[in-house]
Design an enzyme around this catalytic site. Sequence first.
Site, mmCIF file in Angstrom:
data_model
loop_
_atom_site.group_PDB
_atom_site.id
_atom_site.type_symbol
_atom_site.label_atom_id
_atom_site.label_comp_id
_atom_site.label_asym_id
_atom_site.label_seq_id
_atom_site.Cartn_x
_atom_site.Cartn_y
_atom_site.Cartn_z
ATOM 1 N N ASP A 43 44.876 32.035 45.684
ATOM 2 C CA ASP A 43 44.881 32.577 44.328
ATOM 3 C C ASP A 43 46.344 32.803 43.974
ATOM 4 O OD1 ASP A 43 44.832 34.099 42.021
ATOM 5 O OD2 ASP A 43 43.646 35.742 42.854
ATOM 6 N N ASP A 92 37.938 38.904 33.737
ATOM 7 C CA ASP A 92 39.110 38.986 34.619
ATOM 8 C C ASP A 92 40.255 39.704 33.913
ATOM 9 O OD1 ASP A 92 41.382 38.577 36.151
ATOM 10 O OD2 ASP A 92 41.042 36.440 36.483
ATOM 11 N N LYS A 115 54.266 32.510 36.815
ATOM 12 C CA LYS A 115 53.096 31.730 36.395
ATOM 13 C C LYS A 115 53.097 31.488 34.885
ATOM 14 C CE LYS A 115 48.057 31.794 37.081
ATOM 15 N NZ LYS A 115 46.996 32.564 37.776
ATOM 16 N N GLU A 122 39.813 29.721 38.080
ATOM 17 C CA GLU A 122 39.643 31.054 38.659
ATOM 18 C C GLU A 122 38.231 31.617 38.469
ATOM 19 O OE1 GLU A 122 43.013 33.053 36.924
ATOM 20 O OE2 GLU A 122 44.395 31.818 38.091
HETATM 21 P P1 ADP Z 1 46.953 39.052 38.493
HETATM 22 O O1 ADP Z 1 45.636 38.344 38.411
HETATM 23 O O2 ADP Z 1 47.669 39.126 37.173
HETATM 24 O O3 ADP Z 1 47.818 38.549 39.591
HETATM 25 P P2 ADP Z 1 45.724 41.359 39.774
HETATM 26 O O4 ADP Z 1 44.340 40.911 39.667
HETATM 27 O O5 ADP Z 1 46.324 41.463 41.130
HETATM 28 O O6 ADP Z 1 46.688 40.603 38.801
HETATM 29 O O7 ADP Z 1 45.793 42.799 39.070
HETATM 30 C C1 ADP Z 1 46.954 43.571 39.053
HETATM 31 C C2 ADP Z 1 46.704 44.792 38.207
HETATM 32 O O8 ADP Z 1 45.633 45.556 38.785
HETATM 33 C C3 ADP Z 1 47.903 45.714 38.143
HETATM 34 O O9 ADP Z 1 48.083 46.152 36.799
HETATM 35 C C4 ADP Z 1 47.480 46.886 39.017
HETATM 36 O O10 ADP Z 1 48.085 48.118 38.614
HETATM 37 C C5 ADP Z 1 45.995 46.917 38.793
HETATM 38 N N1 ADP Z 1 45.311 47.631 39.864
HETATM 39 C C6 ADP Z 1 45.272 47.311 41.176
HETATM 40 N N2 ADP Z 1 44.562 48.233 41.862
HETATM 41 C C7 ADP Z 1 44.144 49.154 40.964
HETATM 42 C C8 ADP Z 1 43.366 50.359 41.046
HETATM 43 N N3 ADP Z 1 42.918 50.817 42.202
HETATM 44 N N4 ADP Z 1 43.142 51.047 39.912
HETATM 45 C C9 ADP Z 1 43.626 50.596 38.743
HETATM 46 N N5 ADP Z 1 44.336 49.488 38.586
HETATM 47 C C10 ADP Z 1 44.611 48.770 39.696
HETATM 48 MG MG MG Z 2 44.133 37.124 38.893
#
Ligand code: ADP
Ligand code: MG
Length: 631
Positions: free
Chosen positions: A25, A208, A87, A186
């Site tokens: 991913d 998502d 990205k 995705e």
């Molecule tokens: P991407 O798909 O853009 O790479 P992610 O799916 O990894 O991103 O999501 C990242 C986001 O999720 C960040 O804004 C992070 O603060 C939030 N996040 C991760 N864990 C938590 C949580 N326990 N509670 C709230 N937000 C969270």
């Molecule tokens: Mg993602």
Amino acid sequence: MTLFQISEPGQTPAPHERRYAVGIDLGTTNSLVACVRRSAAETLPDESGRHLLPSVVRYLAKGEPVVGHEAMAVAHEDPLNTIASVKRLMGRGIEDVRRLGKSLPYEFIRGDSAMLRLRTAAGERSPVQISSEILKKLKARAVKSLDVEIADAVITVPAYFDDAQRQATKDAARLAGLNVLRLLNEPTAAAIAYGLDRNPQGVYAIYDLGGGTFDISLLRLNHGVFEVMATAGDSALGGDDMDHAIAGWIMQQASIADDSDHKQMRRLLRDARAAKEALTQDKRVPLNIVHGNGESWQGELSRDQLHTLIDPLIERTISPSRRALRDAGITPRDINGVVMVGGATRIPRVREKVSYFFGREPLADIDPDKVVAIGAALQADILIGNKRDEEMLLLDVIPLSLGLEIMGGMVEKIIPRNTTIPVAKSQDFTTYKDGQTALLIHVLQGERELVSDCRSLARFELRGIPPMTAGAARIRVSFQIDADGLLSVSAREQTTGVESSVVVKPSYGLTDAEIERMLRESTAHAGADDVTRKLREQQVDADRLIEAVRGALNVDGALLNASERAEIESSLTDLQAVRGGNDGARIKRAIKKLDAATQTFAQRRMDENIRKAMAGHRLEEFDVPRDKSPS
Ligand code: ADP
Ligand code: MG
């Protein structure tokens, strides 16, 4: 890969025959690598037990770049050399990036192609190179955890990624020494992770919400086939926006007015993010904010306050969700399951709002951070041949219509948007002019009727068409999109078999905002486009008639007397005069008038041609049945 398949169908290969392929991913904020081991898919941690790798690359003047947590930790000290969210730049040109706005602090330079580059301490780097650093890091992690050499991978991309963005992702993988078995959307990966593909049928919504992007996808499962029905989203909405909202609130509470101190702002955002994440578990969190001048402020953020701050942001995920439902022609009641993806969907308030909108509890048992990587790993395991009889066909969708330029600057759509891929479609075209031996094929992407409102993807020529009268050539143009979403277009003249083709690899693609804008405009301009289309059609008709009459006058002008000829000439001039204007009705009247003026001429030309053809022949030679022969 089947060379390695020495076990009987239906049996899992013995461990020593097992081949490993990973699922990756490659996220905007975080990336992960996963693999099927001991018949379960799991994400692989680093030495410190962390599964998420921040998608951040820091270039140093000397040595290898630093990737992940270490790079993120110093991002605020070395912002120009520390690249986050690369990205967003994949497959983009410098013009696209200018439109992304000033939120990106890097120094962009235009390379020799339209591809952009970033100036870093280690030299100029393209987004493809930067992404490949993240992939290298994940690959090394997998090699270490699995203790085998890894070459094959399934890499996920957003469903709306266009050709250039997909191509760039593949290029990054190649640079990292990975062989891409398939690029997987995705949302499709998330559905696979939940095993939804094993249900007989159903419609699923994949919601998502990541760090900086929101995507909603609707998938339909039917007869063992997954199909993406529609996608929508907001490329500038995610957990980061919540962090900004919280940071803004803290500044108010702690009376911090100055937002020009970048280091302080970065610290504030980090604290805001930590508070937000803590509130997923707790009802309130203490805050301890250190001012730029060393003083500090103590306070607290409650869940209720958090809701006030983030509710408007969550609300902004609902209208794309509605649009996707509308595109797919369904209502929330038709949905059999909602899957939560992305770190921000851990927030209980997000789940609450999503349940309310869709009228059902979303699926969230699998860690929403990991679900995409897990689905990719499951797919990789199948593609590498470890589960032979579970081969499945996965269908994805194209985000914007693809078509060709036709006469009058109009676009003929060949593959409408949201068509599932892989797909192949052809349409027949013909030549416009007598004796035309070449044809320019112009491939376009977009929803509007006019070429100027769509995105040009490629142009190529079909040459060597034998000279024929206008309309006699049969040119079949075929569009093919493979399972990775890459387009190739070919054109073939049917009678002679001359052929020409192009693989569409645009130097850079559309921005998400552009896709959004194009979709919005297509609905907003539907009426106006219709009028324009009619006008263009009239103009094409006019041109064709003018051309034909001129040609006829040249060849057979002698068949007319002076006054007949004058009448035709004057109607011809009239039509030429109104042709360039924008009054379709006037053009139509002028066409009618010229058409009428040439009636006698046309009749006389026909008679003349028959007379010429029959000259020197007897009627019997023409095989006309006696009783029906003209008297
Ligand atoms: P991407 O798909 O853009 O790479 P992610 O799916 O990894 O991103 O999501 C990242 C986001 O999720 C960040 O804004 C992070 O603060 C939030 N996040 C991760 N864990 C938590 C949580 N326990 N509670 C709230 N937000 C969270
Ligand atoms: Mg993602």
